[in-house]
Design a protein around this motif. Structure first.
Motif, PDB file in Angstrom:
ATOM      1  N   ALA A  83      94.181  50.717 -14.735  1.00  8.50           N
ATOM      2  CA  ALA A  83      94.044  52.168 -14.573  1.00  8.50           C
ATOM      3  C   ALA A  83      92.853  52.489 -13.665  1.00  8.50           C
ATOM      4  O   ALA A  83      92.935  53.390 -12.810  1.00  8.50           O
ATOM      5  CB  ALA A  83      93.872  52.830 -15.936  1.00  8.50           C
ATOM      6  N   TYR A  84      91.747  51.758 -13.831  1.00 11.68           N
ATOM      7  CA  TYR A  84      90.603  51.967 -12.949  1.00 11.68           C
ATOM      8  C   TYR A  84      90.930  51.562 -11.512  1.00 11.68           C
ATOM      9  O   TYR A  84      90.485  52.213 -10.556  1.00 11.68           O
ATOM     10  CB  TYR A  84      89.385  51.188 -13.453  1.00 11.68           C
ATOM     11  N   ALA A 141      93.004  55.779  -5.243  1.00 10.90           N
ATOM     12  CA  ALA A 141      93.111  57.204  -4.898  1.00 10.90           C
ATOM     13  C   ALA A 141      91.764  57.754  -4.445  1.00 10.90           C
ATOM     14  O   ALA A 141      91.682  58.526  -3.482  1.00 10.90           O
ATOM     15  CB  ALA A 141      93.632  57.982  -6.097  1.00 10.90           C
ATOM     16  N   ALA A 142      90.698  57.324  -5.132  1.00 11.03           N
ATOM     17  CA  ALA A 142      89.371  57.874  -4.843  1.00 11.03           C
ATOM     18  C   ALA A 142      88.863  57.495  -3.460  1.00 11.03           C
ATOM     19  O   ALA A 142      88.183  58.285  -2.804  1.00 11.03           O
ATOM     20  CB  ALA A 142      88.379  57.415  -5.911  1.00 11.03           C
ATOM     21  N   ALA A 193      98.149  52.562  -4.929  1.00  9.39           N
ATOM     22  CA  ALA A 193      97.468  53.842  -5.115  1.00  9.39           C
ATOM     23  C   ALA A 193      96.990  54.406  -3.779  1.00  9.39           C
ATOM     24  O   ALA A 193      97.022  55.628  -3.563  1.00  9.39           O
ATOM     25  CB  ALA A 193      96.293  53.679  -6.071  1.00  9.39           C
ATOM     26  N   ARG A 249      92.829  54.388  -9.992  1.00  5.67           N
ATOM     27  CA  ARG A 249      91.918  55.506  -9.709  1.00  5.67           C
ATOM     28  C   ARG A 249      91.065  55.229  -8.477  1.00  5.67           C
ATOM     29  O   ARG A 249      90.816  56.117  -7.655  1.00  5.67           O
ATOM     30  CB  ARG A 249      91.023  55.766 -10.916  1.00  5.67           C
ATOM     31  N   LEU A 253      83.379  53.396 -10.236  1.00  3.20           N
ATOM     32  CA  LEU A 253      83.755  54.550 -11.049  1.00  3.20           C
ATOM     33  C   LEU A 253      83.100  54.477 -12.429  1.00  3.20           C
ATOM     34  O   LEU A 253      82.969  53.396 -13.006  1.00  3.20           O
ATOM     35  CB  LEU A 253      85.269  54.625 -11.191  1.00  3.20           C
ATOM     36  N   THR A 311      82.495  58.905  -7.367  1.00  2.00           N
ATOM     37  CA  THR A 311      83.457  59.878  -7.899  1.00  2.00           C
ATOM     38  C   THR A 311      83.445  61.150  -7.056  1.00  2.00           C
ATOM     39  O   THR A 311      84.348  61.993  -7.183  1.00  2.00           O
ATOM     40  CB  THR A 311      83.120  60.258  -9.351  1.00  2.00           C
ATOM     41  N   ASN A 351      83.681  51.824 -15.590  1.00  3.41           N
ATOM     42  CA  ASN A 351      84.370  50.620 -15.117  1.00  3.41           C
ATOM     43  C   ASN A 351      83.746  49.323 -15.620  1.00  3.41           C
ATOM     44  O   ASN A 351      84.405  48.289 -15.636  1.00  3.41           O
ATOM     45  CB  ASN A 351      84.415  50.630 -13.590  1.00  3.41           C
TER      46      ASN A 351
END
Length: 568
Positions: free
Chosen positions: A232-233, A239-240, A66, A236, A217, A346, A220
């Motif tokens: 999936a977390y 990317a975050a 990611a 994310r 996040l 976030t 989570n």
């Protein structure tokens, strides 16, 4: 990708460090364009010693992919991986607390030494999450914690069994209430899959604290290890972190006094592990955040009741809590007493994050105005036996016990105390004092949780109180007063207790006292001998020299909060 922030990892061409690093990284397969991208550490405590960590390599791959997809370069780094049920085998668990701080320094050496631009921290067993929060606060580079989830139990003998049941049943076996064959069968079924201990023990509690602080996040924690949801977390988060680097959002902008107060209130409301206080305190110190965490716990107890009943606090399992909304669901219920304007990883505020979360299942996460129990899940008690405070997981104390008075039975070795249970030398109504087990006294904080488990297993959990400066497990239940401050090895009043002294515990008044006059107690403390030199060598000896008092989070070296609230 356009960098809006100058990357500290991008060195000046022609310098020595530019040349030697360029040669190293080209040989590893980096391209010319990679040198101009953010360099992100993926902090992985993967280990084959413990089931807590066995799935982290797969999580790390997802995070790295990611990060690459978001236009940055991941570098996986490995750290020490302490496991409370594996690393505790040696020296009565004395390595556990010191390993937390070893991990903090492990991260610092690799991330600061390489001058990387950000971190994704893969959190698992008890000490990794607090250590990673401490490192994030100390280094203050953009960071995200990924809480990597809990294990599942299964059925054994027609009943559900998990690691908590195994833990308690050791005492039942020693008390001859079950056979070795039964206990052995339980160990074969207690853990099905990777991840941390089921229940609201220290690992899951600290996973929730990472989210409550805004450092993970939203949604989570808690989460099932090895699940598609966890992956999936992880994606994310990968990317975050690139977005946080681009916007230069750093941990000290997130780990503010208001965020710590939010985390404390969440801990008190869900009945988190007794160990969260020392870990939140340590994280605040490393982040140089000007907040009195102990006072925040005392204040929170006046405002929130217990809104969950997750084992060992009640009948619900950790997977029930997760399905009902988890930490985010609890914080949604607590929103009226939280500062929801705080920033999170976030990039949005807590209020914005919670607005996107569904309403929690109130059969598992009660409304703030209608808690399952009006009293708080965690409290701080004080008195002449704990002038700097001690921690009680009130949610795990039998509901009918709020005042306990009894004669002291003093032990300075947990094995001696366990032997006393086996030999029926601990009378109902007594107060067992386990001392010289704290950070300096251990050295390294003896894992006194085994005694409490043995006591409960022997059927004495609601008939004998335990007062200790040692470390307890978040799975422990019973009349337990932990993290007594100052510890006995610092000359605290706990060191002056004698067999037969009357100890008065009043949980309604949040007090713990020794029935002695102030002068007699003062004289006893003055007559205490100096702490003898430790016979330990290596890391434990170094730890004793460096560790600060429990009231300072047992961090290493003298550091303090220097930021003022105005800098939040």
């Amino acid at each position: 990708m356009m960098n809006k922030t100058k990357l500290r990892s991008e060195f000046t061409p022609g310098t020595t460090r530019w040349a030697v690093r360029r040669a190293q990284w080209l040989a590893m397969g980096l391209s010319e364009s990679d040198f101009h991208k953010p360099k992100i550490a993926v902090v992985n405590s993967s280990s084959k010693l413990s089931v807590c960590y066995q799935h982290l390599d797969a999580v790390s791959v997802v995070v790295q992919d990611a990060i690459r997809a978001a236009g940055a370069v991941p570098f996986e780094i490995r750290t020490v991986a302490p496991s409370d049920f594996v690393t505790s085998a040696g020296k009565q668990g004395r390595y556990l607390m010191p390993t937390r701080d070893l991990l903090v320094n492990d991260i610092e050496v690799q991330v600061e030494g390489a001058e990387l631009d950000g971190m994704v921290l893969l959190a698992s067993c008890d000490k990794t999450t607090p250590a990673q929060l401490m490192a994030a606060g100390r280094l203050d580079v953009p960071s995200i914690v990924v809480t990597c989830g809990f294990q599942l139990g299964s059925e054994c003998g027609g009943a559900h069994v998990d690691i908590e049941e195994v833990y308690k049943s050791v005492g039942a076996y020693k008390a001859k209430k079950i056979t070795l064959a039964t206990l052995t069968d339980m160990t074969c079924h207690a853990i099905k899959g990777p991840g941390v201990c089921a229940g609201l023990a220290t690992a899951n509690s600290m996973h929730c604290m990472a989210e409550a602080l805004g450092m993970a996040l939203t949604g989570n924690a808690p989460i099932r290890a090895g699940s598609d949801e966890l992956m999936a977390y992880a994606a994310r988060a990968g990317a975050a972190i690139v977005g946080l680097v681009e916007r230069d959002i750093r941990p000290r902008q997130i780990m503010t006094a208001a965020a710590f107060r939010n985390a404390v209130r969440t801990a008190v409301a869900i009945g988190a592990s007794v160990n969260v206080m020392r870990h939140l305190l340590a994280a605040a110190i490393e982040a140089e955040c000007d907040i009195d965490v102990i006072a925040a716990f005392e204040e929170a107890a006046q405002h929130v009741g217990q809104i969950t009943r997750v084992r060992p606090n009640g009948p619900d399992r950790i997977e029930d809590f997760a399905a009902a909304g988890g930490c985010a669901g609890a914080m949604k219920q607590l929103a009226p007493v939280l500062d929801t304007s705080v920033l999170t990883v976030t990039g949005d505020t807590l209020a914005e994050n919670l607005a996107r979360q569904p309403a929690p299942d109130e059969a598992v996460i009660a409304p703030l105005a209608e808690p399952f129990r009006a009293e708080p899940g965690l409290i701080i008690v004080r008195g002449n036996l704990a002038p700097d405070g001690a921690v009680v997981k009130l949610s795990a104390v039998p509901a009918h016990v709020r005042r306990f008075v009894g004669p002291a039975a003093v032990f300075e070795d947990e094995n001696d105390a366990i032997a006393a249970i086996e030999q029926s030398r601990i009378a109902r109504g007594s107060v067992v004092v386990l001392r010289m087990l704290g950070p300096k006294g251990g050295p390294g904080t003896v894992f006194a949780a085994s005694f409490m488990a043995a006591l409960v297993g022997a059927g004495l959990g609601d008939a004998v109180a335990v007062v200790t400066d040692g470390e307890l497990s978040g799975l422990n239940s019973g009349i337990t007063i932990g993290q007594v401050m100052p510890e006995a090895a610092e000359g605290g009043p706990l060191a002056a207790v004698q067999d037969g002294d009357t100890v008065v515990i009043d949980l309604n008044r949040f007090t713990i006292d020794l029935e002695l006059s102030a002068q007699v107690l003062k004289d006893r403390i003055a007559a205490l001998p100096p702490l003898p030199p430790t016979t330990e060598k290596g890391w434990l000896a170094m730890y004793r020299q460096l560790v600060q008092p429990l009231s300072r989070g047992a961090v290493l070296g003298e550091r303090g909060a220097r930021r003022s609230p105005e800098t939040e």
